[in-house]
Structure formats: structure tokens, C-alpha cells
Scaffold this motif. Structure first.
Motif, PDB file in Angstrom:
ATOM      1  N   LEU A  35     -52.792  56.870  31.085  1.00 34.21           N
ATOM      2  CA  LEU A  35     -54.209  56.615  30.820  1.00 34.21           C
ATOM      3  C   LEU A  35     -54.962  57.920  30.599  1.00 34.21           C
ATOM      4  CD1 LEU A  35     -56.429  54.333  30.809  1.00 34.21           C
ATOM      5  CD2 LEU A  35     -56.870  54.990  33.192  1.00 34.21           C
ATOM      6  N   SER A  36     -55.874  57.919  29.629  1.00 35.09           N
ATOM      7  CA  SER A  36     -56.742  59.065  29.374  1.00 35.09           C
ATOM      8  C   SER A  36     -58.140  58.544  29.058  1.00 35.09           C
ATOM      9  CB  SER A  36     -56.216  59.889  28.191  1.00 35.09           C
ATOM     10  OG  SER A  36     -56.459  59.203  26.974  1.00 35.09           O
ATOM     11  N   PRO A  37     -59.146  59.420  29.081  1.00 34.10           N
ATOM     12  CA  PRO A  37     -60.504  58.976  28.717  1.00 34.10           C
ATOM     13  C   PRO A  37     -60.574  58.412  27.297  1.00 34.10           C
ATOM     14  CG  PRO A  37     -60.594  61.087  29.842  1.00 34.10           C
ATOM     15  CD  PRO A  37     -59.140  60.819  29.567  1.00 34.10           C
ATOM     16  N   GLU A  38     -59.600  58.764  26.442  1.00 39.03           N
ATOM     17  CA  GLU A  38     -59.606  58.308  25.055  1.00 39.03           C
ATOM     18  C   GLU A  38     -58.865  56.982  24.861  1.00 39.03           C
ATOM     19  OE1 GLU A  38     -58.585  61.581  25.874  1.00 39.03           O
ATOM     20  OE2 GLU A  38     -60.716  62.116  25.660  1.00 39.03           O
ATOM     21  N   SER A  39     -58.171  56.476  25.888  1.00 44.58           N
ATOM     22  CA  SER A  39     -57.415  55.225  25.757  1.00 44.58           C
ATOM     23  C   SER A  39     -58.345  54.067  25.428  1.00 44.58           C
ATOM     24  CB  SER A  39     -56.666  54.911  27.056  1.00 44.58           C
ATOM     25  OG  SER A  39     -55.757  55.940  27.393  1.00 44.58           O
ATOM     26  N   GLU A  43     -57.206  47.328  24.238  1.00 45.45           N
ATOM     27  CA  GLU A  43     -55.774  47.292  23.925  1.00 45.45           C
ATOM     28  C   GLU A  43     -54.938  47.341  25.192  1.00 45.45           C
ATOM     29  OE1 GLU A  43     -54.834  50.416  21.226  1.00 45.45           O
ATOM     30  OE2 GLU A  43     -56.052  49.601  19.574  1.00 45.45           O
ATOM     31  N   LEU A  44     -55.363  48.187  26.120  1.00 49.32           N
ATOM     32  CA  LEU A  44     -54.637  48.316  27.381  1.00 49.32           C
ATOM     33  C   LEU A  44     -54.691  47.007  28.174  1.00 49.32           C
ATOM     34  CD1 LEU A  44     -53.011  50.216  29.118  1.00 49.32           C
ATOM     35  CD2 LEU A  44     -55.127  51.164  30.029  1.00 49.32           C
ATOM     36  N   SER A  46     -54.958  44.029  26.960  1.00 52.87           N
ATOM     37  CA  SER A  46     -54.057  43.071  26.301  1.00 52.87           C
ATOM     38  C   SER A  46     -52.610  43.310  26.719  1.00 52.87           C
ATOM     39  CB  SER A  46     -54.188  43.184  24.777  1.00 52.87           C
ATOM     40  OG  SER A  46     -55.491  42.852  24.360  1.00 52.87           O
ATOM     41  N   GLU A  47     -52.202  44.579  26.788  1.00 57.62           N
ATOM     42  CA  GLU A  47     -50.838  44.913  27.205  1.00 57.62           C
ATOM     43  C   GLU A  47     -50.592  44.478  28.653  1.00 57.62           C
ATOM     44  OE1 GLU A  47     -50.128  49.060  26.614  1.00 57.62           O
ATOM     45  OE2 GLU A  47     -50.766  49.005  24.512  1.00 57.62           O
ATOM     46  N   ILE A  48     -51.570  44.706  29.512  1.00 59.77           N
ATOM     47  CA  ILE A  48     -51.435  44.328  30.918  1.00 59.77           C
ATOM     48  C   ILE A  48     -51.288  42.811  31.057  1.00 59.77           C
ATOM     49  CG2 ILE A  48     -52.671  44.194  33.129  1.00 59.77           C
ATOM     50  CD1 ILE A  48     -53.857  46.986  32.420  1.00 59.77           C
ATOM     51  N   ARG A  49     -52.109  42.060  30.306  1.00 61.35           N
ATOM     52  CA  ARG A  49     -52.069  40.596  30.419  1.00 61.35           C
ATOM     53  C   ARG A  49     -50.740  40.030  29.925  1.00 61.35           C
ATOM     54  NH1 ARG A  49     -56.652  37.067  28.403  1.00 61.35           N
ATOM     55  NH2 ARG A  49     -55.338  35.639  29.588  1.00 61.35           N
ATOM     56  N   LEU A  50     -50.120  40.697  28.955  1.00 64.04           N
ATOM     57  CA  LEU A  50     -48.823  40.243  28.455  1.00 64.04           C
ATOM     58  C   LEU A  50     -47.719  40.412  29.491  1.00 64.04           C
ATOM     59  CD1 LEU A  50     -48.853  41.541  24.766  1.00 64.04           C
ATOM     60  CD2 LEU A  50     -48.794  39.157  25.502  1.00 64.04           C
ATOM     61  N   SER A  51     -47.819  41.478  30.284  1.00 62.64           N
ATOM     62  CA  SER A  51     -46.737  41.796  31.232  1.00 62.64           C
ATOM     63  C   SER A  51     -47.020  41.349  32.663  1.00 62.64           C
ATOM     64  CB  SER A  51     -46.466  43.302  31.226  1.00 62.64           C
ATOM     65  OG  SER A  51     -47.627  44.023  31.608  1.00 62.64           O
ATOM     66  N   GLU A  52     -48.294  41.005  32.971  1.00 67.19           N
ATOM     67  CA  GLU A  52     -48.657  40.691  34.356  1.00 67.19           C
ATOM     68  C   GLU A  52     -49.338  39.323  34.423  1.00 67.19           C
ATOM     69  OE1 GLU A  52     -48.737  40.021  37.626  1.00 67.19           O
ATOM     70  OE2 GLU A  52     -48.067  42.110  37.611  1.00 67.19           O
ATOM     71  N   PRO A  53     -48.584  38.272  34.829  1.00 63.63           N
ATOM     72  CA  PRO A  53     -49.148  36.905  34.867  1.00 63.63           C
ATOM     73  C   PRO A  53     -50.285  36.722  35.864  1.00 63.63           C
ATOM     74  CG  PRO A  53     -46.938  36.979  35.845  1.00 63.63           C
ATOM     75  CD  PRO A  53     -47.155  38.286  35.175  1.00 63.63           C
ATOM     76  N   LEU A  54     -50.390  37.596  36.860  1.00 61.71           N
ATOM     77  CA  LEU A  54     -51.474  37.475  37.831  1.00 61.71           C
ATOM     78  C   LEU A  54     -52.837  37.837  37.228  1.00 61.71           C
ATOM     79  CD1 LEU A  54     -49.821  38.893  41.079  1.00 61.71           C
ATOM     80  CD2 LEU A  54     -50.662  36.569  40.740  1.00 61.71           C
ATOM     81  N   THR A  56     -55.061  36.809  34.874  1.00 57.74           N
ATOM     82  CA  THR A  56     -55.412  35.667  34.028  1.00 57.74           C
ATOM     83  C   THR A  56     -56.691  35.968  33.244  1.00 57.74           C
ATOM     84  OG1 THR A  56     -56.671  34.704  35.854  1.00 57.74           O
ATOM     85  CG2 THR A  56     -54.358  34.050  35.655  1.00 57.74           C
ATOM     86  N   GLU A  57     -57.041  35.039  32.354  1.00 57.74           N
ATOM     87  CA  GLU A  57     -58.246  35.226  31.541  1.00 57.74           C
ATOM     88  C   GLU A  57     -59.495  35.376  32.400  1.00 57.74           C
ATOM     89  OE1 GLU A  57     -60.610  33.086  27.815  1.00 57.74           O
ATOM     90  OE2 GLU A  57     -58.693  32.274  28.519  1.00 57.74           O
ATOM     91  N   SER A  58     -59.539  34.631  33.513  1.00 60.39           N
ATOM     92  CA  SER A  58     -60.720  34.701  34.385  1.00 60.39           C
ATOM     93  C   SER A  58     -60.843  36.050  35.079  1.00 60.39           C
ATOM     94  CB  SER A  58     -60.659  33.592  35.436  1.00 60.39           C
ATOM     95  OG  SER A  58     -59.546  33.777  36.299  1.00 60.39           O
ATOM     96  N   ARG A  59     -59.723  36.800  35.155  1.00 54.93           N
ATOM     97  CA  ARG A  59     -59.732  38.128  35.817  1.00 54.93           C
ATOM     98  C   ARG A  59     -59.844  39.272  34.812  1.00 54.93           C
ATOM     99  NH1 ARG A  59     -59.980  38.293  41.516  1.00 54.93           N
ATOM    100  NH2 ARG A  59     -58.861  36.501  42.382  1.00 54.93           N
ATOM    101  N   ALA A  60     -59.837  38.961  33.521  1.00 57.97           N
ATOM    102  CA  ALA A  60     -59.760  40.012  32.501  1.00 57.97           C
ATOM    103  C   ALA A  60     -60.951  40.965  32.537  1.00 57.97           C
ATOM    104  CB  ALA A  60     -59.638  39.372  31.121  1.00 57.97           C
ATOM    105  N   VAL A  61     -62.143  40.420  32.676  1.00 55.89           N
ATOM    106  CA  VAL A  61     -63.342  41.280  32.702  1.00 55.89           C
ATOM    107  C   VAL A  61     -63.277  42.242  33.887  1.00 55.89           C
ATOM    108  CG1 VAL A  61     -65.841  41.302  32.991  1.00 55.89           C
ATOM    109  CG2 VAL A  61     -64.776  39.604  31.503  1.00 55.89           C
ATOM    110  N   GLN A  62     -62.834  41.742  35.040  1.00 57.14           N
ATOM    111  CA  GLN A  62     -62.741  42.576  36.235  1.00 57.14           C
ATOM    112  C   GLN A  62     -61.742  43.715  36.032  1.00 57.14           C
ATOM    113  OE1 GLN A  62     -61.721  40.297  39.717  1.00 57.14           O
ATOM    114  NE2 GLN A  62     -61.999  42.026  41.119  1.00 57.14           N
ATOM    115  N   VAL A  63     -60.596  43.394  35.420  1.00 56.88           N
ATOM    116  CA  VAL A  63     -59.579  44.422  35.182  1.00 56.88           C
ATOM    117  C   VAL A  63     -60.086  45.471  34.191  1.00 56.88           C
ATOM    118  CG1 VAL A  63     -57.267  44.850  34.238  1.00 56.88           C
ATOM    119  CG2 VAL A  63     -57.646  42.934  35.784  1.00 56.88           C
TER     120      VAL A  63
END
Length: 415
Positions: A35-39, A43-44, A46-54, A56-63
């Protein structure tokens, strides 16, 4: 599985997921080492949601908010200038080691006077004196991140486990036949590993005080050891020129890493557990693949013994300290020396990165500690005031306080 909450880790950047499964609360990590300030946070995410089922869409804003907080922290310039705060006449004999708790609010000192002391960082007040050892207290550690226990290893061949709050001694681990010179808690704080001049390392159960395993593979003194960040493996470095990799659960030796031409002075895993670095009196450091045990690279350039070595938290850099009076920074990808840190007036015996990874702290024989810029190799500050060799120096977790411990019987707080 039910997600309970998120925890943020700044150094190195990551998000810890605390969840419940089968009535048991567990954790796992989303590692964000690149991770960098420019990331791009979207996109990040989306990658997390693909690999981490916990997640969910309802948690996306928080993440996404957590990612932005981490980026903000990474974007802060590390321009802190350290000022001398306090000199503590800590012990009646020379200090051996110093260590912070995770919060940085307390630190401990070990000494040739057979005691360990607990100090308040903000005030410099002595909180506890841990007495009971019958010889030099050489190795000390908090059980970070918890910070409620302290382990001390002594030349009296024992390790003691203490309450960091009351000073009560929970256990005295006995079994080694010679001096204990290194120790570490596993990340779960369920085990203590000790290394000894008797050529063995041992694992001890924190709860019961019982010995779990005796690790026998070396033919000479064990001088250094470290757990990986999962707590699944332990490495030991020895005067027999080798490094051993151990499976913690079984106590079995997985690999013996051979190739150094002299004693091994220190060993360490990188954060993602893929690499091991070792430093040696043969004037080199070596990088090893943790999975296969194969030597990846030999990092050379020093003209005298390499006394200490460490990874930065990203695992992209290695820093080495040498008796030739210099320190060096190497890339773990190109294996090239990026900068040489010159200025000490004697051997450099200890080295560490700041948590942010942008600075390096060194200390040694010339009674000074020095702060360096990692990229340029420029010396940013010289921390003076000790009258004898500095044996140990450490940053706190936030990187805005430093403790130096010296042969002159004192420690100094810089903030």
C-alpha cells in the motif's frame, strides 16, 4: 462465520478481521504491504472483496475508510526530530538490553546487576524492579502486542516469566545447562523460546510453565532466535555457522541453513514469512527462502564482522551493522547495496528500522546512536550523552521515541 469487528494495523499496514466461528473468536489479516498513498482505494477494495468473503457489500464502505486511514498515515512525512528527554541511572552495573511494550508507554531494561526494571516512558519513573535471577539478566522481552507479561533470560541458566503490571514471578523455567542469551515470545503469547550457550533452544508453555520441546540440532552456542509472524516456525542462529528452521508445533528441525563461514550473529524472518536473513562474523549476510531453505543471495561489502541485521516491515530492505564502523542497506529484490551509512567512530553493534521504514537507528562502540535517512544514507541526527558503548537501542511502535541503553549503567530517553 460472523464478522465482529475490524482492527487497524499501521506498521506494516494491514486490516485485522475479528470473527466468530463455532463459538470461538478468531482473527485473520488482510496484508497491505504494498500500500502507498498513490494506491487506488477502489481497486484495492475490489481485490479484497474477491479474496475475503467476510468483507461483504454491507462492509465495503467501512473497509474503504480503513484503507484511506492507512494511506493518510503512510502519507505523513517522518520529520520528527528527537530531543534528549531524560537520563536514567537505571542500574548499578552495565545494561544489556532494552525493549518497549506495544503502546510505547513502558520499557524494560536488563542488566549485569541481575535485575530487570520497568519504566514509564513519559515520566522516566521506575515502576517495578524484577528481582530473583542470580546472575546477569541478558535478554528481555514484553509479550507484545498484549504487554501484560515480561520474560527475562539470565546467565544463571534460567528464564523467568513476570507480570508486567505487578512484578509477580509466574514461572521460573529451568533446564538449560548454560547461560540463556536470547529469547522471544511467539505472536500468540502462548510460548516463550529461549536460546542458550548449551547449544540448544527450548520452548516453554506460558500458562503452565512446563517445557514443551528441546530443540537440538546445533553443535555450538545458540546466539539468536526469532519466531515468524504466524508463530508456526522458529529460527535459531549458532556459533556453529548455521541457522536451523524449526516447526513449532512438532519441535522438528525442517531445514539447516549452511553456507556461512563463521559464527551467525543474528537471524530474522521478514513480515510475510517468505524470507530469512542471517548475519555472520564471516563479514556477510545471507538471504534464505523460508519454504525451501535455499540460499537466495549473499549480501557482501562489509570488511569486518557483521554484528546485527534486520528487515524493514515491508520486507523490501535489509540493514546490517558491522565491526568495520559502517552500516549498509540492501534491496531484497536486487540484492544490491543501496547505501552505506558512514560516521560512527567504532564498531556498529545494533541496528533497526523506524516503524515507518524511512529511517534507520544505529549504535555502538563510540557511545553514540545515529539516525539515518534510508534513501540517501544521510545522517540526520547524532544522539550523544552516553560515556561508554551503547549495547541496545529501540524505537517505540509509533516511531516518535527512542531508548538507548549503555555500558555506562544508564539509559536515555529521546522523544
Amino acid at each position: 462465520m460472523k464478522l465482529k469487528r475490524f482492527l487497524l494495523r499501521y506498521y506494516p499496514p494491514g486490516i485485522i478481521l475479528e470473527y466468530e466461528k463455532g463459538g470461538t473468536v478468531r482473527t485473520r489479516s488482510i496484508e497491505l504491504l504494498d500500500l502507498s498513498p498513490e494506491s487506488n482505494p477502489d481497486e484495492l477494495l475490489s481485490e479484497i472483496r474477491l479474496s475475503e468473503p467476510l468483507v461483504t457489500e454491507s462492509r465495503a464502505v467501512q473497509v474503504k475508510q480503513l484503507i484511506l486511514r492507512l494511506q493518510q498515515k503512510l502519507g505523513q512525512q517522518d520529520r520528527h526530530r528527537f530531543c534528549f528527554f531524560k537520563r536514567l541511572k537505571a542500574h548499578i552495573l552495565p545494561l544489556t538490553n532494552v525493549a518497549f511494550d506495544k503502546s510505547g508507554s513502558r520499557f524494560i531494561t536488563g542488566s549485569y546487576d541481575r535485575t530487570c526494571k520497568v519504566w514509564a516512558t513519559a515520566s522516566g519513573l521506575e515502576l517495578l524492579t524484577l528481582e530473583g535471577h542470580r546472575n546477569v539478566v541478558y535478554a528481555v522481552a514484553f509479550n507484545n502486542p498484549y504487554g501484560d507479561k515480561i520474560a527475562t533470560g539470565s546467565f544463571d541458566k534460567t528464564c523467568r516469566l513476570w507480570s508486567a503490571d505487578t512484578g509477580r514471578c509466574f514461572h521460573c523455567f529451568t533446564g538449560h545447562a548454560a547461560e540463556i542469551v536470547c529469547l522471544a515470545f511467539n505472536p500468540q503469547s502462548t510460548l516463550v523460546a529461549t536460546g542458550s550457550m548449551d547449544t540448544t533452544a527450548r520452548l516453554w508453555d506460558v500458562e503452565t510453565g512446563e517445557e514443551v520441546a528441546t530443540l537440538t540440532a546445533h553443535r555450538a552456542e545458540v546466539l539468536s532466535l526469532a519466531f515468524n509472524t504466524l508463530g508456526s516456525q522458529l529460527i535459531t542462529g549458532s556459533f556453529d555457522h548455521s541457522v536451523a528452521v524449526w516447526d513449532v508445533a512438532s519441535g522438528r528441525c525442517l531445514h539447516t541453513l549452511e553456507g556461512h563461514g563463521a559464527e551467525v550473529s543474528n537471524v530474522q524472518f521478514n513480515w510475510d514469512c517468505s524470507l530469512i536473513v542471517s548475519s555472520s562474523m564471516d563479514r556477510t549476510c545471507k538471504l534464505w527462502a523460508a519454504l525451501s531453505g535455499q540460499c537466495v543471495a549473499t549480501l557482501d561489502g562489509h570488511t569486518e564482522e557483521v554484528l546485527d541485521v534486520c528487515f524493514d516491515l515491508s520486507g523490501q530492505l535489509v540493514a546490517s551493522a558491522s565491526a568495520d564502523g559502517t552500516a549498509r542497506v540492501f534491496s531484497t529484490t536486487t540484492h544490491q547495496c543501496l547505501v552505506t551509512l558512514e560516521g560512527h567512530g567504532g564498531e556498529v553493534s545494533t541496528i533497526c528500522f523506524s516503524p515507518q521504514g524511512s529511517r534507520i537507528l544505529t549504535a555502538g562502540q563510540d557511545s553514540t546512536a545515529r539516525l539515518w535517512d534510508v534513501r540517501s544514507g544521510v545522517c540526520l541526527q547524532v544522539l550523544e550523552g552516553h560515556t561508554d558503548e551503547i549495547f541496545s537501542c529501540v524505537f517505540n511502535y509509533e516511531g516518535d521515541a527512542i531508548i538507548t541503553g549503555s555500558k555506562d549503567n544508564t539509559c536515555q530517553i529521546w522523544s
